[in-house]
Design a protein around this motif. Structure first.
Motif, PDB file in Angstrom:
ATOM      1  N   ALA A 117      23.527  12.405  16.394  1.00  0.00           N
ATOM      2  CA  ALA A 117      23.761  13.769  16.858  1.00  0.00           C
ATOM      3  C   ALA A 117      22.534  14.311  17.592  1.00  0.00           C
ATOM      4  CB  ALA A 117      24.116  14.665  15.673  1.00  0.00           C
ATOM      5  N   GLY A 161      23.297   5.645   6.301  1.00  0.00           N
ATOM      6  CA  GLY A 161      24.530   6.223   6.819  1.00  0.00           C
ATOM      7  C   GLY A 161      24.306   7.651   7.281  1.00  0.00           C
ATOM      8  N   TRP A 162      23.623   8.431   6.445  1.00  0.00           N
ATOM      9  CA  TRP A 162      23.339   9.823   6.766  1.00  0.00           C
ATOM     10  C   TRP A 162      22.361   9.926   7.930  1.00  0.00           C
ATOM     11  CZ3 TRP A 162      18.718  12.694   6.095  1.00  0.00           C
ATOM     12  CH2 TRP A 162      18.854  14.052   6.335  1.00  0.00           C
ATOM     13  N   TYR A 201      23.958   9.135  11.235  1.00  0.00           N
ATOM     14  CA  TYR A 201      24.773  10.247  11.715  1.00  0.00           C
ATOM     15  C   TYR A 201      23.896  11.341  12.338  1.00  0.00           C
ATOM     16  CZ  TYR A 201      27.538  14.514  11.522  1.00  0.00           C
ATOM     17  OH  TYR A 201      28.155  15.696  11.834  1.00  0.00           O
TER      18      TYR A 201
END
Length: 174
Positions: free
Chosen positions: A121, A113-114, A117
């Motif tokens: 980006a 999940g991290w 993300y």
């Protein structure tokens, strides 16, 4: 159909899942090795010895952890190998393998999940790759890692179900 190397009472799907884990981690490790070797796989090369050691250590540790999944379908996952001091020859309690495996799978789910993300980006900012070919290679090498957590989860559950009596804790999954 050829038999996957596993204990006789391991379901074929569980053996395939466990054997797939080291394979899904391999492409990302090869990508990191290429990065350290100076191949043009990313926008920024590895610049220092410290960075190189970190990247190579990450590769070795991730592949070693992936290879531990094979213990969920191999004899050494049920009985500690005799050559290990103090513990050799003893039975592995099922939860001693299942709890770390499921904790690892949980960590991998959270990590993805991290990482997803952060990668989104960075990809949007164009700071990871310079060319479309680099981006395709990066995705081809890292997307298989998404399978690590679910493969480890099903391997651990199959191990638990095989090693514990039918009236065990996870019988609700039957």
């Amino acid at each position: 159909m050829p038999r996957i190397n596993a204990l006789p009472d391991v379901p074929r799907w569980a053996a395939l899942a466990a054997h797939a884990v080291p394979l899904v981690t391999l492409p990302s490790g090869l990508w990191r090795i290429a990065l350290v070797a100076g191949l043009p796989v990313a926008a920024e090369p590895v610049r220092t010895v410290g960075e190189s050691l970190y990247v190579l250590s990450l590769t070795v540790v991730s592949e070693a952890l992936a290879l531990l999944t094979l213990g969920l379908v191999q004899p050494w996952g049920e009985t500690v190998p005799r050559w290990i001091p103090l513990l050799g020859g003893r039975n592995v309690p099922p939860l001693a393998a299942v709890i770390p495996a499921l904790a690892g799978a949980t960590a991998l789910f959270g990590l993805w999940g991290w990482v997803g993300y952060v990668m989104a980006a960075n990809l949007a900012a164009g700071s990871v790759t310079d060319t479309p070919a680099q981006l395709v290679l990066l995705l081809a090498c890292y997307l298989p890692l998404l399978a690590w957590a679910p493969l480890l989860t099903v391997s651990a559950i199959a191990y638990y179900r095989r090693r514990t009596p039918a009236n065990g804790m996870l019988t609700f999954m039957s």
